[in-house]
Scaffold this motif. Sequence first.
Motif, PDB file in Angstrom:
ATOM      1  N   VAL A  14      60.362 -82.201  94.537  1.00  0.00           N
ATOM      2  CA  VAL A  14      61.650 -81.761  94.128  1.00  0.00           C
ATOM      3  C   VAL A  14      61.473 -80.181  93.913  1.00  0.00           C
ATOM      4  O   VAL A  14      60.498 -79.842  92.914  1.00  0.00           O
ATOM      5  N   LEU A  15      62.203 -79.561  94.650  1.00  0.00           N
ATOM      6  CA  LEU A  15      62.068 -78.076  94.567  1.00  0.00           C
ATOM      7  C   LEU A  15      62.914 -77.564  93.048  1.00  0.00           C
ATOM      8  O   LEU A  15      63.772 -78.259  92.892  1.00  0.00           O
ATOM      9  N   PRO A  16      62.427 -76.472  92.745  1.00  0.00           N
ATOM     10  CA  PRO A  16      63.284 -75.811  91.539  1.00  0.00           C
ATOM     11  C   PRO A  16      64.554 -75.379  92.185  1.00  0.00           C
ATOM     12  O   PRO A  16      64.688 -74.830  93.282  1.00  0.00           O
ATOM     13  N   PHE A  17      65.550 -75.996  91.231  1.00  0.00           N
ATOM     14  CA  PHE A  17      67.132 -75.696  91.720  1.00  0.00           C
ATOM     15  C   PHE A  17      67.478 -74.131  91.557  1.00  0.00           C
ATOM     16  O   PHE A  17      66.735 -73.504  90.585  1.00  0.00           O
ATOM     17  N   ILE A  18      68.234 -73.773  92.342  1.00  0.00           N
ATOM     18  CA  ILE A  18      68.352 -72.159  92.555  1.00  0.00           C
ATOM     19  C   ILE A  18      69.719 -71.946  91.383  1.00  0.00           C
ATOM     20  O   ILE A  18      70.598 -72.677  91.154  1.00  0.00           O
ATOM     21  N   GLU A  34      63.657 -80.432  87.066  1.00  0.00           N
ATOM     22  CA  GLU A  34      61.928 -80.864  86.401  1.00  0.00           C
ATOM     23  C   GLU A  34      62.473 -82.195  85.888  1.00  0.00           C
ATOM     24  O   GLU A  34      61.856 -83.220  85.895  1.00  0.00           O
ATOM     25  N   GLU A  35      63.799 -82.322  85.242  1.00  0.00           N
ATOM     26  CA  GLU A  35      64.082 -83.573  84.361  1.00  0.00           C
ATOM     27  C   GLU A  35      63.994 -84.704  85.617  1.00  0.00           C
ATOM     28  O   GLU A  35      63.728 -85.935  85.299  1.00  0.00           O
ATOM     29  N   ILE A  36      64.673 -84.362  86.792  1.00  0.00           N
ATOM     30  CA  ILE A  36      65.113 -85.316  87.791  1.00  0.00           C
ATOM     31  C   ILE A  36      63.520 -85.926  88.391  1.00  0.00           C
ATOM     32  O   ILE A  36      63.379 -86.873  88.686  1.00  0.00           O
ATOM     33  N   LEU A  37      62.718 -84.536  88.546  1.00  0.00           N
ATOM     34  CA  LEU A  37      61.489 -84.927  89.048  1.00  0.00           C
ATOM     35  C   LEU A  37      60.751 -86.141  87.918  1.00  0.00           C
ATOM     36  O   LEU A  37      60.057 -86.851  88.588  1.00  0.00           O
ATOM     37  N   GLU A  61      76.093 -84.978  77.703  1.00  0.00           N
ATOM     38  CA  GLU A  61      76.315 -86.438  78.268  1.00  0.00           C
ATOM     39  C   GLU A  61      76.505 -86.417  79.875  1.00  0.00           C
ATOM     40  O   GLU A  61      76.025 -87.102  80.530  1.00  0.00           O
ATOM     41  N   ASN A  62      77.199 -85.289  79.915  1.00  0.00           N
ATOM     42  CA  ASN A  62      77.449 -85.193  81.471  1.00  0.00           C
ATOM     43  C   ASN A  62      76.141 -84.769  82.517  1.00  0.00           C
ATOM     44  O   ASN A  62      76.029 -85.283  83.477  1.00  0.00           O
ATOM     45  N   LEU A  63      75.250 -83.864  81.765  1.00  0.00           N
ATOM     46  CA  LEU A  63      74.258 -83.528  82.441  1.00  0.00           C
ATOM     47  C   LEU A  63      73.081 -84.721  82.715  1.00  0.00           C
ATOM     48  O   LEU A  63      72.638 -84.905  83.696  1.00  0.00           O
ATOM     49  N   PHE A  64      73.032 -85.452  81.443  1.00  0.00           N
ATOM     50  CA  PHE A  64      72.229 -86.908  81.896  1.00  0.00           C
ATOM     51  C   PHE A  64      72.885 -87.834  82.868  1.00  0.00           C
ATOM     52  O   PHE A  64      72.105 -88.345  83.593  1.00  0.00           O
ATOM     53  N   ALA A  65      74.520 -87.933  82.877  1.00  0.00           N
ATOM     54  CA  ALA A  65      74.838 -88.564  83.783  1.00  0.00           C
ATOM     55  C   ALA A  65      74.780 -88.159  85.322  1.00  0.00           C
ATOM     56  O   ALA A  65      74.447 -89.053  86.232  1.00  0.00           O
ATOM     57  N   ILE A  66      74.760 -86.898  85.543  1.00  0.00           N
ATOM     58  CA  ILE A  66      74.420 -86.402  86.807  1.00  0.00           C
ATOM     59  C   ILE A  66      73.082 -86.550  87.331  1.00  0.00           C
ATOM     60  O   ILE A  66      72.716 -86.921  88.287  1.00  0.00           O
ATOM     61  N   ILE A  72      74.660 -80.149  73.502  1.00  0.00           N
ATOM     62  CA  ILE A  72      74.198 -79.365  74.605  1.00  0.00           C
ATOM     63  C   ILE A  72      73.435 -78.132  74.051  1.00  0.00           C
ATOM     64  O   ILE A  72      72.538 -77.727  74.826  1.00  0.00           O
ATOM     65  N   ASP A  73      73.771 -77.507  72.933  1.00  0.00           N
ATOM     66  CA  ASP A  73      72.952 -76.258  72.676  1.00  0.00           C
ATOM     67  C   ASP A  73      71.413 -76.834  72.238  1.00  0.00           C
ATOM     68  O   ASP A  73      70.495 -76.085  72.688  1.00  0.00           O
ATOM     69  N   ALA A  74      71.057 -77.842  71.654  1.00  0.00           N
ATOM     70  CA  ALA A  74      69.866 -78.547  71.439  1.00  0.00           C
ATOM     71  C   ALA A  74      68.900 -78.578  72.760  1.00  0.00           C
ATOM     72  O   ALA A  74      67.979 -78.470  72.784  1.00  0.00           O
ATOM     73  N   TYR A  75      69.820 -79.194  73.677  1.00  0.00           N
ATOM     74  CA  TYR A  75      69.208 -79.587  75.145  1.00  0.00           C
ATOM     75  C   TYR A  75      68.828 -78.249  75.709  1.00  0.00           C
ATOM     76  O   TYR A  75      67.856 -78.078  76.462  1.00  0.00           O
ATOM     77  N   ASP A  76      69.921 -77.199  75.673  1.00  0.00           N
ATOM     78  CA  ASP A  76      69.465 -75.968  76.169  1.00  0.00           C
ATOM     79  C   ASP A  76      68.224 -75.261  75.538  1.00  0.00           C
ATOM     80  O   ASP A  76      67.327 -74.728  76.376  1.00  0.00           O
ATOM     81  N   LEU A  77      68.049 -75.438  74.528  1.00  0.00           N
ATOM     82  CA  LEU A  77      66.832 -74.681  73.767  1.00  0.00           C
ATOM     83  C   LEU A  77      65.475 -75.745  74.167  1.00  0.00           C
ATOM     84  O   LEU A  77      64.479 -75.413  74.457  1.00  0.00           O
ATOM     85  N   TYR A  78      65.837 -77.017  74.364  1.00  0.00           N
ATOM     86  CA  TYR A  78      64.571 -77.874  74.799  1.00  0.00           C
ATOM     87  C   TYR A  78      64.199 -77.434  76.180  1.00  0.00           C
ATOM     88  O   TYR A  78      63.234 -77.422  76.382  1.00  0.00           O
ATOM     89  N   LEU A  79      65.246 -77.013  77.141  1.00  0.00           N
ATOM     90  CA  LEU A  79      64.756 -76.686  78.459  1.00  0.00           C
ATOM     91  C   LEU A  79      64.068 -75.338  78.363  1.00  0.00           C
ATOM     92  O   LEU A  79      63.150 -75.082  79.277  1.00  0.00           O
ATOM     93  N   GLN A  80      64.530 -74.526  77.565  1.00  0.00           N
ATOM     94  CA  GLN A  80      63.984 -73.071  77.325  1.00  0.00           C
ATOM     95  C   GLN A  80      62.308 -73.332  77.084  1.00  0.00           C
ATOM     96  O   GLN A  80      61.635 -72.649  77.632  1.00  0.00           O
ATOM     97  N   ALA A  81      62.233 -74.269  76.135  1.00  0.00           N
ATOM     98  CA  ALA A  81      60.933 -74.646  75.603  1.00  0.00           C
ATOM     99  C   ALA A  81      60.098 -75.075  76.741  1.00  0.00           C
ATOM    100  O   ALA A  81      58.764 -74.911  76.764  1.00  0.00           O
ATOM    101  N   ARG A  82      60.392 -76.076  77.469  1.00  0.00           N
ATOM    102  CA  ARG A  82      59.621 -76.601  78.512  1.00  0.00           C
ATOM    103  C   ARG A  82      59.429 -75.736  79.571  1.00  0.00           C
ATOM    104  O   ARG A  82      58.292 -75.416  80.190  1.00  0.00           O
ATOM    105  N   GLN A  83      60.453 -74.677  79.901  1.00  0.00           N
ATOM    106  CA  GLN A  83      60.133 -73.627  80.791  1.00  0.00           C
ATOM    107  C   GLN A  83      59.110 -72.553  80.441  1.00  0.00           C
ATOM    108  O   GLN A  83      58.344 -72.318  81.117  1.00  0.00           O
TER     109      GLN A  83
END
Length: 640
Positions: free
Chosen positions: A148-152, A169-172, A250-255, A288-299
Motif C-alpha cells: 500500500v503506497l502512501p496516498f497522494i 496506513e489505516e488500510i494497510l 463514519e464515512n472515512l471508516f466506511a470507505i 472527525i476532529d479527534a480522528y484528524d488529531l489521531y492521524l497527525q499523531a501517527r504521522q
Amino acid sequence: MSLLAELKRRNVFRVALFYVVAAWVVIQVAETVLPMFEVPDGLLRGLVILLALGFVPAVIFAWVFEWTPEGIRRETEVEVPNAVKQQTAYKLNWATLIAAVLAIGLLVADRLLPEAASTATAAPAFSNAAVTEAATTATGPDPASIAVLPFIDLSPQGDQAYFSEGIAEEILNVLARIDGLRVASRTSAFVFKSETKSIPVIAETLGVAYVLEGSVRKAGDRVRITAQLIGARSDAHLWSDTWDRELTAENLFAIQDEIANAIVAALGETMGLARDTAVHVTATTANIDAYDLYLQARQSLSVLSPESARLRVELLQRAVELDPRFADAWGELAISIASLPTWDHALAVAPFQHRALEAAEQALALDPEHRVAWETTLMAYSFLNRWEDFATALTAVRNRIPGFDGVPDSWLELGYLDRARIAAIQQQIEDPTLRQFWVLIEGLALEAMGKPEQALKKLESAVLYGYQGEAEDNMADIYRRLGETPAANAILSLRMARDEPELIPLLPFLHDLLSGDLSPGSADARRFVALARELGFDAEELAQPGSGYGLRVPREVAVALGHADAVARTYFADPDSNEPGGNSPRFWMWTPKLHHFRQSEAFRQRVRDSGMLDYWREHGWPDLCRPLVTVSGEDDFECE
C-alpha cells in the motif's frame, strides 16, 4: 562553384554523416544504460527528439564555420588552404569510421546476445485482469502479497499529507490482519512517497505481486478518495473506484471498509483466500476532529526525536479530550507517554509510567483486546520493576488474545534473547508502524546471541530509521570484534563529535582503550585515566550522564574506569523516586560489550533489588545467566 561542390568542399556531408552515426550510437547506449538507473521512458524519447532537432543546427554550423589551426572561425572571414580542409576531412572520416564500428558492434551484440524472456502480458479486459495477472506472477513473488503506497495529497492547500498518508496506513493495517495475505510494511512502502518509479519497479523492490495506490482531496466538509489496485507484472489496473462524500469519521471508516473488501473480492481467488474472507472496519470514533488529531499523531512516528515524541502526546491528549471513548487514541497515548522518558533524560521514569498505565486502563475499558494498551501495560510494569504484575498481565492478555507474545523489548530486558528475537520478528508484521523499533530489538538480540554479522545489518537499519546514540556504539563494537577497527573508530568518532564534542581531544585515547583490555582496573584503563587527566578530564566526570539517556563515554568504558554503579543507575529505575535516572531500557545491557558489567556486584545487586531474580527463578533462567550455590550453601546466580 555549384552548391553540391561547395557543400562537399566545406565538409558538410561528412559532418552530417558523422552526426547521424554518432547520434545512433548515443541512442543505442542510452537504451542499454538508462533502464539500469530506472530512468522514465520519457527521457529516452526526449533524447531522440533532441538529437533529431540538433541535426539541422549541426549542418548549418558546418556550412558557416571552419575548423582551422587557430580554432573555429567563420568561413567568410578566413582563407583556409585546401591542405587544412583535407586534414579536417581526414579527421572527420576517422571519427565517422570509429562511430560506425561502435554502431556495428552494438548492433551485432544486440542480435547475438539472448534476450531475457518477457514476462509482461498485455492487459486484457477488466473482468479478466486478475486471472491474467495470476498467470504472469506464477514464477514471481508470492501471489498473495500487496504493498500500500502512501496516498497522494490533492487538497487545495497541499497541507493534508498526514491525512492522506494516514488513510493509506489505516488500510494497510486492515489488510495486514487478513490471514494468507502478506502486506509490505509501512516503513518499506512509504519510502516511495516522493519517488517517480514505475509500479513494476516498486513492486519488484518490495517483492509483492500487487500495489494499491490512491489519492485524497480534502476540501471544506467534503472528501474525495480514489484508490486503484494494480498488478505488478502487467502494470494493469485490476480495480479502481472513487468516493466523493461528506467529511465525517463514519464515512472515512466506511470507505476504508469498502476499499479493503474490494481488494479481497478482486483478488480472492487469485491469491487463494477463502471464499468467505471478509473485512470489517470498525468505526473507532465519531468525532472527525479527534480522528484528524489521531492521524497527525501517527504521522509524527515518521520522525524519531524528543520533539516529535512530545508533539505526539499533545495531539493524542487533545484527541481523547474531544472523544473520551476513542480507544485507539487512548492506546497510542499510553505508549507515547510511557516512551517519553527514553527520549528526554531529564524526565523521571515513575510518574510517566503511572500515567501510561492510567491511559492504557482507559483503552482496555473500551476495548479489552487492545494490543497496544496491553503492550504498554507490560512495558510500564517492567520499567517499574513490578514483575509479578507483569506476569499477571501477560496471563490476562493471553487469555484475551491467544498466541500473544508481543513484548520483545520486555523479553530482551529480562535476558530471554531468542524469545525476544522471535517476538520482534512477529511484531514487525503485527505493528508495522513501529517496525524500526522492532528491528532494533531484533538486532540487539542477535548481537547478544553471538551473531554479529546478522546483528550489524539490523542495527544499520535501525540507525537509518533514526535510532542513533547507543545503536551506533553497538555497531562500532561489532565492527571492532570483526576486526574492522577503522570502521569502528569512524562510527564512534562521528557519534562523539555529534553528542559530546567537548570529548573530541580524548578520541585517540578512547579508540586505544576500546581496542585494548576493558576489564575494570586494567593497565589500559589506568593509562586512559592518566591521559584523560592530562587533558583536564577525570574518570568520575566521564561516567556522568551525557546526551540522551546514555553516559558521556560508552558504557563499557565507564565499567573499565571503575564506575559500574553509574552504568547500573542508567538501567534500573527506582520506582519510589521521582528523580531522573534509569531511563535507558535494559535491553542494551545484554550485548557482548557489557559482559564485564554483568559480572559486577552493582549489576548483581540491582537484579536482586528489581525483582528480576525472583522472576527468573519462577519463570526460567535467561540465556546468559544461571543459578549457582555458593560455598556457604546460599542460592545465588551468575551471568556471562
